[in-house]
Design an enzyme around this catalytic site. Structure first.
Site, PDB file in Angstrom:
ATOM      1  N   SER A   9       0.841  -1.354   0.064  1.00 29.23           N
ATOM      2  CA  SER A   9       0.248   0.031  -0.111  1.00 29.23           C
ATOM      3  C   SER A   9       0.890   1.135   0.027  1.00 29.23           C
ATOM      4  O   SER A   9       1.835   1.220   0.832  1.00 29.23           O
ATOM      5  CB  SER A   9      -0.909   0.202   1.227  1.00 29.23           C
ATOM      6  OG  SER A   9      -1.406   1.448   1.356  1.00 29.23           O
ATOM      7  N   HIS A  34      -1.178  -1.372  -4.256  1.00 32.27           N
ATOM      8  CA  HIS A  34      -2.299  -0.799  -3.775  1.00 32.27           C
ATOM      9  C   HIS A  34      -2.377   0.499  -3.352  1.00 32.27           C
ATOM     10  O   HIS A  34      -1.483   1.077  -2.753  1.00 32.27           O
ATOM     11  CB  HIS A  34      -2.517  -1.693  -2.460  1.00 32.27           C
ATOM     12  CG  HIS A  34      -4.071  -1.506  -1.758  1.00 32.27           C
ATOM     13  ND1 HIS A  34      -4.967  -2.281  -2.033  1.00 32.27           N
ATOM     14  CD2 HIS A  34      -4.330  -0.784  -0.746  1.00 32.27           C
ATOM     15  CE1 HIS A  34      -5.961  -1.998  -1.149  1.00 32.27           C
ATOM     16  NE2 HIS A  34      -5.718  -1.292  -0.266  1.00 32.27           N
ATOM     17  N   ASP A  36      -4.638   3.511  -2.004  1.00 29.95           N
ATOM     18  CA  ASP A  36      -5.580   3.891  -0.958  1.00 29.95           C
ATOM     19  C   ASP A  36      -6.161   5.448  -1.240  1.00 29.95           C
ATOM     20  O   ASP A  36      -5.545   6.310  -1.103  1.00 29.95           O
ATOM     21  CB  ASP A  36      -5.421   3.724   0.590  1.00 29.95           C
ATOM     22  CG  ASP A  36      -5.210   2.370   0.898  1.00 29.95           C
ATOM     23  OD1 ASP A  36      -6.282   1.473   0.767  1.00 29.95           O
ATOM     24  OD2 ASP A  36      -3.970   1.974   1.355  1.00 29.95           O
ATOM     25  N   MET A  38      -8.866   8.080  -0.384  1.00 26.49           N
ATOM     26  CA  MET A  38      -9.819   8.665   0.820  1.00 26.49           C
ATOM     27  C   MET A  38     -10.352   9.971   0.668  1.00 26.49           C
ATOM     28  O   MET A  38      -9.386  10.923   0.226  1.00 26.49           O
ATOM     29  CB  MET A  38      -9.118   8.421   1.981  1.00 26.49           C
ATOM     30  CG  MET A  38      -8.395   6.984   2.458  1.00 26.49           C
ATOM     31  SD  MET A  38      -7.544   7.127   3.873  1.00 26.49           S
ATOM     32  CE  MET A  38      -6.804   5.491   4.088  1.00 26.49           C
ATOM     33  N   HIS A  67      -8.220   1.107  -4.277  1.00 25.29           N
ATOM     34  CA  HIS A  67      -9.192   0.844  -3.095  1.00 25.29           C
ATOM     35  C   HIS A  67      -9.923   2.443  -2.729  1.00 25.29           C
ATOM     36  O   HIS A  67      -9.237   3.181  -2.055  1.00 25.29           O
ATOM     37  CB  HIS A  67      -8.297   0.427  -1.817  1.00 25.29           C
ATOM     38  CG  HIS A  67      -9.031   0.226  -0.533  1.00 25.29           C
ATOM     39  ND1 HIS A  67      -8.458  -0.014   0.523  1.00 25.29           N
ATOM     40  CD2 HIS A  67     -10.672   0.215  -0.560  1.00 25.29           C
ATOM     41  CE1 HIS A  67      -9.294  -0.021   1.378  1.00 25.29           C
ATOM     42  NE2 HIS A  67     -10.770   0.074   1.010  1.00 25.29           N
ATOM     43  N   MET A  69     -11.954   4.562  -0.809  1.00 24.53           N
ATOM     44  CA  MET A  69     -12.620   4.936   0.408  1.00 24.53           C
ATOM     45  C   MET A  69     -13.527   6.189   0.231  1.00 24.53           C
ATOM     46  O   MET A  69     -12.989   7.075   1.050  1.00 24.53           O
ATOM     47  CB  MET A  69     -11.641   4.784   1.656  1.00 24.53           C
ATOM     48  CG  MET A  69     -11.069   3.344   1.887  1.00 24.53           C
ATOM     49  SD  MET A  69      -9.691   3.116   2.777  1.00 24.53           S
ATOM     50  CE  MET A  69      -8.555   3.190   1.607  1.00 24.53           C
ATOM     51  N   MET A 138     -11.908  -6.096   4.947  1.00 26.68           N
ATOM     52  CA  MET A 138     -10.804  -5.116   5.670  1.00 26.68           C
ATOM     53  C   MET A 138     -10.597  -5.994   6.974  1.00 26.68           C
ATOM     54  O   MET A 138     -11.419  -6.416   7.765  1.00 26.68           O
ATOM     55  CB  MET A 138     -11.470  -4.019   5.970  1.00 26.68           C
ATOM     56  CG  MET A 138     -11.865  -3.045   4.968  1.00 26.68           C
ATOM     57  SD  MET A 138     -10.281  -2.686   4.021  1.00 26.68           S
ATOM     58  CE  MET A 138      -9.353  -1.831   5.283  1.00 26.68           C
ATOM     59  N   ASP A 176      -6.665  -6.479   3.936  1.00 26.53           N
ATOM     60  CA  ASP A 176      -5.978  -5.380   4.095  1.00 26.53           C
ATOM     61  C   ASP A 176      -6.073  -4.794   5.536  1.00 26.53           C
ATOM     62  O   ASP A 176      -7.247  -4.214   5.974  1.00 26.53           O
ATOM     63  CB  ASP A 176      -6.767  -4.266   3.038  1.00 26.53           C
ATOM     64  CG  ASP A 176      -6.256  -2.965   3.082  1.00 26.53           C
ATOM     65  OD1 ASP A 176      -5.017  -2.558   3.433  1.00 26.53           O
ATOM     66  OD2 ASP A 176      -6.843  -1.878   2.274  1.00 26.53           O
TER      67      ASP A 176
END
Ligand code: DX5
Ligand code: ZN
Length: 219
Positions: A9, A34, A36, A38, A67, A69, A138, A176
């Site tokens: 990540s 990966h 992330d 957000m 990913h 979020m 998760m 994750d």
């Protein structure tokens, strides 16, 4: 037991040198990257958007596992597809319609993943399994790196795997949060296919050795 894929990540990399850090983990044997994303609403943290994904895309040939979020994933599928995502995983708890979002991802030729938070039951993903490439379970509350692995999520992994087997589906299962040399064997025993790892990989003294260990935690 077959080898696990490891997806470092980028959340734990040096943000001033994301491209170089991605190259470093690729050279050290990572399988996927990966990313992330957000939005400060779905989770209490803000990271990056499509322009950064597009900017780092030329630094590696590894698949980009994005990913999301964010509260409204459907509104951003096109932007992340254009930025070079290979897999887009979004949360079942977000505000977009799940079936519409999966359909949009697949219409863009991207692989679709559905993510569930720790308190969300495994059955939530069952209606969508036929259309999914991956389910992400998760193993921490999403939002931050460096949290402790929730081993009590493993029965969810097993339940989803069994449901896929029962229906003859080959959906990958990713975990994750909190993956380390200590916790990767627990994930491997539960039948996980891909481990995301932020802190453990990027803070390792020997990144190649750490990735190799996480790929083969039961040897
Ligand atoms: C958490 C993120 C994870 C996180 C993993 O919201 O989705 O990808 O960065 O970091 P570690 O491996 O440090 O738990
Ligand atoms: Zn993540």
């Amino acid at each position: 037991m077959s080898k696990l894929k490891v997806a470092p990540s980028f959340l734990s990399c040096n943000f001033a040198e994301i491209g170089e850090d991605i190259k470093r983990v690729e050279a050290a044997g990572a399988d996927w990257i990966h990313l992330d994303v957000m939005d400060g609403h779905f989770v209490p943290n803000i990271t990056i958007g499509p322009p950064i994904v597009a900017a780092v895309r030329p630094y590696t040939r590894l698949p980009f596992d994005v990913h999301l979020m964010i509260d409204h994933p459907l509104d951003y599928i096109d932007a992340f597809a254009d930025a070079g995502a290979d897999i887009i995983a979004f949360h079942a708890e977000a505000k977009s319609d799940i079936a519409d979002t999966i359909a949009r991802i697949k219409a863009r030729g991207v692989k679709a993943g559905l993510v569930i938070k720790p308190k969300t039951p495994p059955e939530t993903v069952y209606p969508y399994l036929d259309d999914l490439y991956m389910v992400l379970v998760m193993t921490v509350e999403p939002g931050f790196g460096g949290q402790a692995f929730m081993a009590d999520m493993m029965p969810k992994v097993t339940a989803i795997k069994q449901e896929c087997q029962r229906r003859g589906l080959n959906v990958l299962i990713e975990v994750d949060g909190g993956i380390s040399e200590k916790t990767a064997p627990i994930a491997a025993k539960a039948g996980v296919d891909i481990c995301v790892s932020g802190t453990c990989v990027f803070k390792a003294q020997d990144i190649a050795a750490t990735i190799h260990y996480l790929q083969n935690p039961l040897e």
